[in-house]
Each structure stands twice: as structure tokens, then as C-alpha cells.
Design a protein around this motif. Structure first.
Motif, short mmCIF file in Angstrom:
data_model
loop_
_atom_site.label_atom_id
_atom_site.label_comp_id
_atom_site.label_asym_id
_atom_site.label_seq_id
_atom_site.Cartn_x
_atom_site.Cartn_y
_atom_site.Cartn_z
N TRP A 14 -7.95 -102.68 -22.00
CA TRP A 14 -8.99 -103.19 -21.11
C TRP A 14 -10.33 -103.26 -21.81
O TRP A 14 -11.08 -104.23 -21.62
CB TRP A 14 -9.07 -102.32 -19.85
N LEU A 15 -10.65 -102.27 -22.62
CA LEU A 15 -11.94 -102.26 -23.29
C LEU A 15 -12.04 -103.33 -24.38
O LEU A 15 -13.10 -103.91 -24.61
CB LEU A 15 -12.21 -100.88 -23.88
N GLU A 16 -10.92 -103.62 -25.02
CA GLU A 16 -10.94 -104.58 -26.13
C GLU A 16 -10.70 -106.02 -25.68
O GLU A 16 -11.27 -106.96 -26.26
CB GLU A 16 -9.89 -104.19 -27.16
N PRO B 202 -18.87 -98.19 -19.73
CA PRO B 202 -17.86 -98.31 -18.67
C PRO B 202 -17.91 -97.12 -17.71
O PRO B 202 -18.14 -95.99 -18.13
CB PRO B 202 -16.53 -98.35 -19.44
N VAL C 274 -14.10 -104.55 -16.48
CA VAL C 274 -14.31 -103.12 -16.29
C VAL C 274 -15.74 -102.90 -15.82
O VAL C 274 -16.68 -103.46 -16.39
CB VAL C 274 -14.05 -102.36 -17.62
N GLU D 96 -7.61 -98.76 -23.91
CA GLU D 96 -8.12 -99.55 -25.02
C GLU D 96 -7.87 -101.05 -24.82
O GLU D 96 -8.70 -101.88 -25.21
CB GLU D 96 -7.51 -99.07 -26.34
N SER E 111 -19.37 -101.64 -15.35
CA SER E 111 -20.36 -101.03 -16.23
C SER E 111 -21.43 -100.33 -15.41
O SER E 111 -21.81 -100.78 -14.33
CB SER E 111 -21.03 -102.08 -17.12
N ARG F 117 -12.99 -106.48 -21.25
CA ARG F 117 -14.15 -105.61 -21.02
C ARG F 117 -15.00 -106.06 -19.85
O ARG F 117 -15.55 -105.22 -19.11
CB ARG F 117 -15.01 -105.56 -22.30
N ASP F 118 -15.13 -107.36 -19.61
CA ASP F 118 -15.98 -107.83 -18.52
C ASP F 118 -15.41 -107.51 -17.15
O ASP F 118 -16.12 -107.58 -16.14
CB ASP F 118 -16.22 -109.33 -18.65
#
Length: 287
Positions: free
Chosen positions: A102-104, A118, A110, A100, A112, A107-108
């Protein structure tokens, strides 16, 4: 993380891996760097002793058995006094507990997929692939992961294992070997500046470039006898190869493994989930 990568047991990935490797090893490949000219100076570093006895404790730290001289523990654990301690760092994917974050907040960084979602490791769906595709991303990622590596040194570890060098094989072509090797070079530089030796983890097909271009000091392998890869690592790292075999996925018996001349002297048998001795599933043996 278990003792055997799920991807190696999934034949469906084979064609994709070969395709990616073909792209990464063609005549237009650009060398990551010349190690002799660019490896930074730093405190003296020491690789694990050749022929030592290794315990792989990623499922939880515990007092090493008698005779153990090398122990690998997660970066969140403390080193074992009096031994050579290897710090486990998930260098190319996120740890499940940090998903979470990394996603919050990152995010860029991670990777895609074409759908904007992701990209995850199919064998470990709680782990997200890091996006090493651009120099800007690699630089920012090196600041983050490099901080974890530096912390390993501060807390008394002797060397570091950077896991998932082969993440590009799970990226559906969004990443390639050059991307990950370039990022590995930044992490190895950070580790060497901190006085840590660095292990190449898996990706036998990248051993030449890992040793000569990235500057890895030794190798940690998962079931190299099972996958007939031990000689590939030994060609580049000599006796500085530590193998961890999984008790439920051997080629023959463990005595057969140890009797094979190609098997590294430092070969450890562990249970699939690397659980501590308090768990009935715990397995530990060594050649």
C-alpha cells in the motif's frame, strides 16, 4: 487481529469517538442511499443460521470442533466443507502483510495525517487507515477491496465480514461516519452481486444506518455483553447477531454472559489471540 478491539480498552479514545459521532449524526447528515431502491440484484445469498455455533478462526484455520455450524476464516484461508463460511476482510484498514504494498503502490489511498505521514491504528500499528474521504478514493478502494470480496465468493465462502467500519474514530477527524458508510455501501453492493451476505462489524452506534442505508445482512460483534451493546445490534438485526467474547475480558463469568437474556444465541468464547488448538493458550466455548 485479536478477539477484542484494543481501542475499546483505551479510555483516552473515548472523547475523540464521541466528538466524531456528534459530527456524523447532526441534522445536516445526508443519507448514504436508499437500500430498497439501489441494492443490486445478484445470486441468492444466505446469512449464517440463527442460533448456530460459531468458531472464529482468524489466528489460523483448523478443523472446527464437533457441533460447529458457522466458521469465520481469513480471506487467505480456504472455507471449511459443509459449514456456513464467513470470509474475513479488513475493509477499512490494511492487513499487516500488505503494508509495504500500500505504501509503495497505493500511497494516495492511505490516509495521511497533518504531518504527511500515514495514519495507523494505534491499537494495531501495522495497520494503515484507508482514505475513504472522497468519492474518487472510495471508488478506487472498492475496486481493490471488492476484488478480495469477489474472490471469497469464488472460493466458496457464503458471507463476508468487513472489519473496521469504525476506523473513522481513529482518524483524528480526517474521516467521518458518512465517509465510511458510503464506502461500506460500495463493498456491500459488490458482495451482494457475488451472492455473499455481509456482516456489519462493530460500531453499534451505526447499526440503524448500517442496516437501513448500507444494507448489511447481519452483525458480528466483539464482546457486546462486555460493552453492553448487544441490545443495540438486536434492535436492528434481530437474532442475526454473532458475538465473539474474549476469555480474558468478560463482564462476569462466561456462564453469566450466556445467562443474560440480551446475549445473542450465537455467542462464542475465544482466547485473545485466536490461536489454533495446538497452542496451549487456545480457548473455545459457546453459549
Amino acid at each position: 487481529m485479536s478477539c477484542v478491539p484494543v481501542a475499546k480498552r483505551c479510555a483516552v479514545l473515548g472523547a475523540a469517538v464521541l466528538a466524531v459521532l456528534a459530527c456524523g449524526t447532526g441534522p445536516e447528515r445526508v443519507a448514504v442511499r436508499a437500500v430498497a431502491a439501489e441494492t443490486p440484484t445478484g445470486p441468492a445469498r444466505t446469512a449464517p443460521p440463527v442460533g448456530g455455533v460459531h468458531d472464529y478462526q482468524l489466528g489460523g484455520a483448523y478443523p472446527p470442533p464437533a457441533g460447529v455450524t458457522v466458521v469465520t476464516r481469513d480471506s487467505t484461508a480456504e472455507p471449511a466443507p459443509g459449514l456456513h463460511n464467513i470470509c474475513y476482510v479488513n475493509g477499512f484498514q490494511t492487513q499487516p502483510a500488505d503494508r509495504e504494498l500500500w505504501l509503495e503502490q497505493r500511497r494516495d489511498l492511505v490516509l495521511s495525517g497533518p504531518d504527511g505521514e500515514p495514519v495507523v491504528d494505534p491499537g494495531w500499528p501495522d495497520e494503515l487507515l484507508l482514505d475513504t474521504s472522497t468519492e474518487q478514493h472510495r471508488t478506487r478502494l472498492a475496486e481493490i477491496i471488492g476484488g478480495t470480496v469477489a474472490d471469497c465468493a469464488t472460493r466458496g465462502f457464503d458471507s463476508v465480514e468487513l472489519d473496521n467500519l469504525d476506523s473513522y474514530t481513529r482518524s483524528d477527524g480526517a474521516l467521518d461516519a458518512d465517509d465510511n458508510l458510503a464506502f461500506a455501501g460500495l463493498l456491500v453492493d459488490a458482495a451482494h452481486r457475488a451472492g455473499l451476505a455481509v456482516a456489519q462489524k462493530n460500531a453499534a452506534e451505526l447499526s440503524t444506518r448500517g442496516k437501513d442505508e448500507v444494507g448489511y445482512d447481519f452483525a458480528i460483534t466483539e464482546s457486546c455483553h462486555r460493552w453492553e451493546e448487544c441490545a443495540d445490534y438486536a434492535e436492528h438485526y434481530g437474532g442475526a447477531v454473532l458475538d465473539v467474547g474474549c476469555g480474558d475480558d468478560l463482564r462476569g463469568t462466561f456462564p453469566d454472559v450466556c445467562a443474560d437474556p440480551a446475549t445473542p444465541a450465537t455467542t462464542t468464547l475465544r482466547d485473545h489471540d485466536l490461536v489454533p488448538p495446538t497452542d496451549p493458550a487456545h480457548v473455545f466455548d459457546h453459549c
